[in-house]
Design a protein around this motif. Structure first.
Motif, mmCIF file in Angstrom:
data_model
loop_
_atom_site.group_PDB
_atom_site.id
_atom_site.type_symbol
_atom_site.label_atom_id
_atom_site.label_comp_id
_atom_site.label_asym_id
_atom_site.label_seq_id
_atom_site.Cartn_x
_atom_site.Cartn_y
_atom_site.Cartn_z
ATOM 1 N N SER A 164 0.663 -1.021 -0.134
ATOM 2 C CA SER A 164 0.204 -0.302 0.041
ATOM 3 C C SER A 164 0.773 1.639 0.035
ATOM 4 O O SER A 164 0.457 2.291 -0.783
ATOM 5 C CB SER A 164 -0.968 0.275 0.911
ATOM 6 O OG SER A 164 -1.928 -1.225 1.449
ATOM 7 N N LEU A 165 1.632 1.534 0.787
ATOM 8 C CA LEU A 165 2.782 2.348 0.715
ATOM 9 C C LEU A 165 3.349 2.619 -0.940
ATOM 10 O O LEU A 165 4.115 3.963 -1.130
ATOM 11 C CB LEU A 165 4.231 2.374 1.709
ATOM 12 C CG LEU A 165 4.003 2.570 3.231
ATOM 13 C CD1 LEU A 165 4.900 2.082 3.576
ATOM 14 C CD2 LEU A 165 3.129 3.765 3.876
ATOM 15 N N ALA A 166 4.135 1.584 -1.152
ATOM 16 C CA ALA A 166 4.170 1.432 -2.797
ATOM 17 C C ALA A 166 3.182 2.355 -3.739
ATOM 18 O O ALA A 166 3.895 3.059 -4.138
ATOM 19 C CB ALA A 166 4.419 0.157 -3.105
ATOM 20 N N LEU A 167 1.995 1.661 -3.479
ATOM 21 C CA LEU A 167 1.394 2.679 -4.678
ATOM 22 C C LEU A 167 0.642 3.859 -4.030
ATOM 23 O O LEU A 167 0.551 4.241 -5.154
ATOM 24 C CB LEU A 167 -0.236 2.143 -4.006
ATOM 25 C CG LEU A 167 -1.496 1.671 -5.068
ATOM 26 C CD1 LEU A 167 -1.297 1.604 -6.635
ATOM 27 C CD2 LEU A 167 -2.875 0.754 -4.618
ATOM 28 N N SER A 168 1.100 4.233 -3.344
ATOM 29 C CA SER A 168 0.702 5.377 -2.488
ATOM 30 C C SER A 168 1.590 6.827 -3.301
ATOM 31 O O SER A 168 1.371 7.067 -3.662
ATOM 32 C CB SER A 168 0.370 5.460 -0.875
ATOM 33 O OG SER A 168 0.126 7.161 -0.990
ATOM 34 N N GLY A 169 2.644 6.127 -3.332
ATOM 35 C CA GLY A 169 4.005 6.955 -3.494
ATOM 36 C C GLY A 169 3.920 6.336 -5.431
ATOM 37 O O GLY A 169 4.014 7.490 -5.936
ATOM 38 N N PHE A 170 3.653 5.808 -4.911
ATOM 39 C CA PHE A 170 3.572 5.621 -6.689
ATOM 40 C C PHE A 170 2.389 6.535 -7.292
ATOM 41 O O PHE A 170 3.633 7.108 -8.521
ATOM 42 C CB PHE A 170 3.368 4.131 -7.472
ATOM 43 C CG PHE A 170 3.473 4.108 -9.024
ATOM 44 C CD1 PHE A 170 3.842 3.382 -9.780
ATOM 45 C CD2 PHE A 170 1.791 3.958 -9.390
ATOM 46 C CE1 PHE A 170 4.329 3.808 -10.970
ATOM 47 C CE2 PHE A 170 1.921 3.762 -11.173
ATOM 48 C CZ PHE A 170 2.806 4.262 -11.902
ATOM 49 N N ASN A 171 1.760 7.011 -7.165
ATOM 50 C CA ASN A 171 0.144 7.161 -7.421
ATOM 51 C C ASN A 171 0.568 8.806 -7.436
ATOM 52 O O ASN A 171 0.235 10.219 -8.107
ATOM 53 C CB ASN A 171 -0.708 7.207 -6.787
ATOM 54 C CG ASN A 171 -2.110 5.947 -7.521
ATOM 55 O OD1 ASN A 171 -1.247 5.672 -8.324
ATOM 56 N ND2 ASN A 171 -2.966 4.989 -6.530
ATOM 57 N N ALA A 172 1.762 9.587 -6.035
ATOM 58 C CA ALA A 172 1.867 10.763 -5.839
ATOM 59 C C ALA A 172 3.341 10.815 -6.729
ATOM 60 O O ALA A 172 3.829 12.756 -6.924
ATOM 61 C CB ALA A 172 2.253 10.741 -4.242
ATOM 62 N N ASP A 173 4.072 9.896 -8.220
ATOM 63 C CA ASP A 173 5.001 10.255 -8.016
ATOM 64 C C ASP A 173 6.138 10.827 -8.127
ATOM 65 O O ASP A 173 6.585 12.154 -8.122
ATOM 66 C CB ASP A 173 4.310 11.160 -9.409
ATOM 67 C CG ASP A 173 5.380 11.578 -10.615
ATOM 68 O OD1 ASP A 173 5.845 10.707 -11.549
ATOM 69 O OD2 ASP A 173 5.495 12.329 -11.821
ATOM 70 N N ILE A 174 6.400 10.216 -6.548
ATOM 71 C CA ILE A 174 7.733 10.511 -6.238
ATOM 72 C C ILE A 174 8.982 10.273 -6.534
ATOM 73 O O ILE A 174 8.531 9.386 -7.287
ATOM 74 C CB ILE A 174 6.841 9.798 -4.360
ATOM 75 C CG1 ILE A 174 8.081 10.617 -3.416
ATOM 76 C CG2 ILE A 174 7.340 8.441 -4.032
ATOM 77 C CD1 ILE A 174 7.505 9.979 -1.875
ATOM 78 N N GLY A 175 10.004 10.711 -5.908
ATOM 79 C CA GLY A 175 11.034 9.983 -6.466
ATOM 80 C C GLY A 175 12.392 9.144 -5.523
ATOM 81 O O GLY A 175 11.093 7.939 -5.002
ATOM 82 N N TRP A 176 12.464 8.362 -6.869
ATOM 83 C CA TRP A 176 12.813 7.671 -6.316
ATOM 84 C C TRP A 176 13.474 6.948 -5.058
ATOM 85 O O TRP A 176 13.966 5.752 -4.345
ATOM 86 C CB TRP A 176 14.203 7.073 -7.420
ATOM 87 C CG TRP A 176 15.636 7.777 -7.466
ATOM 88 C CD1 TRP A 176 16.126 8.746 -8.176
ATOM 89 C CD2 TRP A 176 17.057 7.485 -6.290
ATOM 90 N NE1 TRP A 176 16.920 9.398 -6.948
ATOM 91 C CE2 TRP A 176 17.789 8.470 -6.589
ATOM 92 C CE3 TRP A 176 17.299 6.516 -5.396
ATOM 93 C CZ2 TRP A 176 18.584 8.808 -6.110
ATOM 94 C CZ3 TRP A 176 18.350 7.112 -4.199
ATOM 95 C CH2 TRP A 176 19.052 7.905 -4.493
ATOM 96 N N PRO A 177 14.278 7.841 -4.283
ATOM 97 C CA PRO A 177 14.614 7.400 -2.917
ATOM 98 C C PRO A 177 13.492 7.017 -2.037
ATOM 99 O O PRO A 177 13.875 6.453 -1.116
ATOM 100 C CB PRO A 177 14.724 9.230 -2.467
ATOM 101 C CG PRO A 177 16.165 9.878 -3.267
ATOM 102 C CD PRO A 177 14.380 9.560 -4.762
#
Length: 405
Positions: free
Chosen positions: A340-353
Motif C-alpha cells: 500500500s505504501l508503494a502504491l501511494s508513492g507511485f500514485n503521488a509520482d514520488i522520487g526514487w529515494p
C-alpha cells in the motif's frame, strides 16, 4: 584494665538483645514487603477534588526480598526515561514469575522522569496521559507526518508549521485516548498485571478527576483543530467517534487492533487535507490503509503481552484470535502495508529515494516478525517500541523522495 572489662561486659549484655531482634525479624512473613509512597501522608490532598488521592490509593510498591537490592541501587536519572511498559522486568524469565493470586510479589513499578522531575500533584495526570511512554505519540504522529510531507510541492520541503501543529495534536489526542481508555476500562485494568497500577485503576485519581483532565486535553486539541481549514476541521472532528468507541471494541470483537488502526491513522487523511484543502483518494487511501495494516502488525505483537490476563478477564484481541498462527497473519499484514505504501508513492509520482527507504523499512518489519518471541513479554514490548524507527524510515523516504522529485 577495668574499663576493658566493663566494655567486654557491655558487649555480652548486648548480644542477647541483638539475637532476639534477629529472631523477631526472621519470624516476619517472607513473601513480600509493602512500601507505601511517602507522599501518601500529605493531608492537603483531602481538601482538593482535583488533587490525587494518595492516601486511599493502591498505587504502591510490593517488593520481595530479592528485589530490595534492586531498589537500593536506584539513582534517579536519564536511565529511567523509557518507553517500556510500567512494570520492571529484569529478564525474560520474569514473565513466568507471576503469582496465580494476582499479587505483584516479584514486580515493582519502574520510576520514570515523571517521578523524578514533576511536582507530585501533576504526576498522576502525566501518567494518565502516558507522557512517560512516548511510543504511542510517535505511532500516532508518523502517519500525519507522512501525509503532510507527501502533500508538499515536488522539490520543496514540507510545511514545518503544519508538522509542529500535528505533533502537538498527536500528543494531546493520544493523551485523551489513554484517558478515555482508562476511564472505561478501570474495572478490567485492576485484574490485568500490566495495568493494575494505572492512576484511575489504582484509585490515585477518581473518575471525576479523569473526566476533568479529559475535557482539558480536548479543549487544547480543539484550539489546534481550529488552526486548520474548514474541510479539515470537519474531518478531524469526525475522528472523535473512533477515539471514544475504540476502548469498547475489545468487549465485542477479536479485531480491536483493526479498529485501533482506523483510529490511529486518521492523520494520514487529515494531514493531506490540511495542506491541500481536500482529499486525493488515489494517494491518501492507500497511505491510510498502509497505516491500518502496520497497526495490525505492531498492536498484535503488543497484545501478546496480555493474552493470559485477557483470557482470564474475558476481553478479546487478535493475539487470541490468531494464536499459534500469529506470525503468518502479521506477515501478511506486513506485505499489505508495504504494498500500500508503494502504491501511494507511485500514485503521488514520488522520487526514487522513497523506494530505497521503503526497502529498508520492509527489512525492519521483516526483522520484527521473524525474531519476535511471542511468549516473552519483554521482547514483545521491545519489538513494539521499535516501530518508531519503521515510521521514521518511511518518513525519510517520503521527505527525500519529494525533495528530489
Amino acid at each position: 584494665m577495668a574499663s576493658f572489662r566493663l566494655s567486654r561486659a557491655s558487649r555480652s549484655l548486648l548480644r542477647p538483645s541483638l539475637s532476639s531482634s534477629v529472631s523477631i525479624l526472621s519470624s516476619l512473613p517472607s513473601s513480600s514487603t509493602t512500601i507505601t509512597n511517602p507522599h501518601f501522608s500529605n493531608h492537603f490532598t483531602r481538601f482538593s477534588p482535583l488533587f490525587p488521592n494518595y492516601e486511599n490509593s493502591r498505587d504502591h510498591f510490593r517488593i520481595s526480598k530479592e528485589n530490595l537490592s534492586f531498589l537500593s541501587n536506584f539513582s534517579p536519572g536519564i536511565a529511567w526515561i523509557s518507553t517500556s511498559s510500567g512494570v520492571a522486568d529484569r529478564s525474560s524469565k520474569g514473565d513466568q514469575q507471576h503469582s496465580s493470586s494476582g499479587n505483584n510479589k516479584n514486580v515493582v513499578e519502574v520510576p520514570s522522569w515523571i517521578d523524578v522531575y514533576l511536582p507530585r500533584g501533576i504526576q498522576p495526570y502525566a501518567k494518565l496521559a502516558r507522557l512517560d511512554k512516548p511510543i504511542g505519540t510517535w505511532l500516532l504522529a508518523w502517519p500525519c507526518m507522512w501525509s503532510i510531507t507527501l502533500a508538499a510541492t515536488p522539490g520543496h520541503l514540507p510545511d514545518f508549521k503544519m508538522m509542529a501543529l500535528f505533533g502537538c495534536g498527536a500528543l494531546l489526542l493520544r493523551g485523551a485516548g489513554c484517558t478515555i481508555n482508562d476511564l472505561l476500562d478501570r474495572d478490567i485494568d485492576t485484574m490485568v498485571e500490566r495495568t493494575k497500577l494505572r492512576p484511575v485503576a489504582s484509585g490515585l485519581l477518581t473518575p471525576f478527576q479523569g473526566i476533568g483532565f479529559l475535557g482539558f486535553q480536548l479543549l487544547l486539541g480543539l484550539g489546534i483543530l481550529l488552526q486548520l481549514n474548514n474541510y479539515s476541521r470537519v474531518l478531524g472532528a469526525s475522528s472523535l467517534l473512533l477515539v471514544f468507541s475504540y476502548p469498547l471494541m475489545k468487549r465485542f470483537t477479536f479485531w480491536p487492533q483493526a479498529y485501533l488502526g482506523l483510529t490511529f491513522n486518521w492523520g494520514a487523511l487529515l494531514g493531506w487535507s490540511a495542506v491541500k484543502g481536500s482529499l486525493d483518494p488515489a494517494i491518501v487511501f492507500p497511505l491510510y490503509f498502509s497505516g491500518v495494516f502496520w497497526t495490525l502488525v505492531y498492536d498484535t505483537i503488543y497484545a501478546h503481552q496480555d493474552k493470559e490476563d485477557d483470557m482470564k478477564v474475558g476481553v478479546k484481541s487478535t493475539a487470541l484470535r490468531f494464536g499459534d498462527s500469529t506470525k503468518e497473519w502479521i506477515a501478511g499484514f506486513g506485505i499489505a502495508c508495504i504494498s500500500s505504501l508503494a502504491l501511494s508513492g507511485f500514485n503521488a509520482d514520488i522520487g526514487w529515494p522513497y523506494y530505497a527507504f521503503l526497502a529498508a523499512a520492509s527489512g525492519h518489519l521483516a526483522w520484527q516478525i521473524r525474531t519476535v518471541n511471542l511468549t516473552c513479554r519483554a521482547d514483545c514490548n521491545r519489538k513494539f517500541v521499535s516501530n518508531k524507527w519503521f515510521g521514521a524510515l518511511v518518513f525519510s523516504g517520503i521527505l527525500f523522495g519529494r525533495v528530489f522529485s
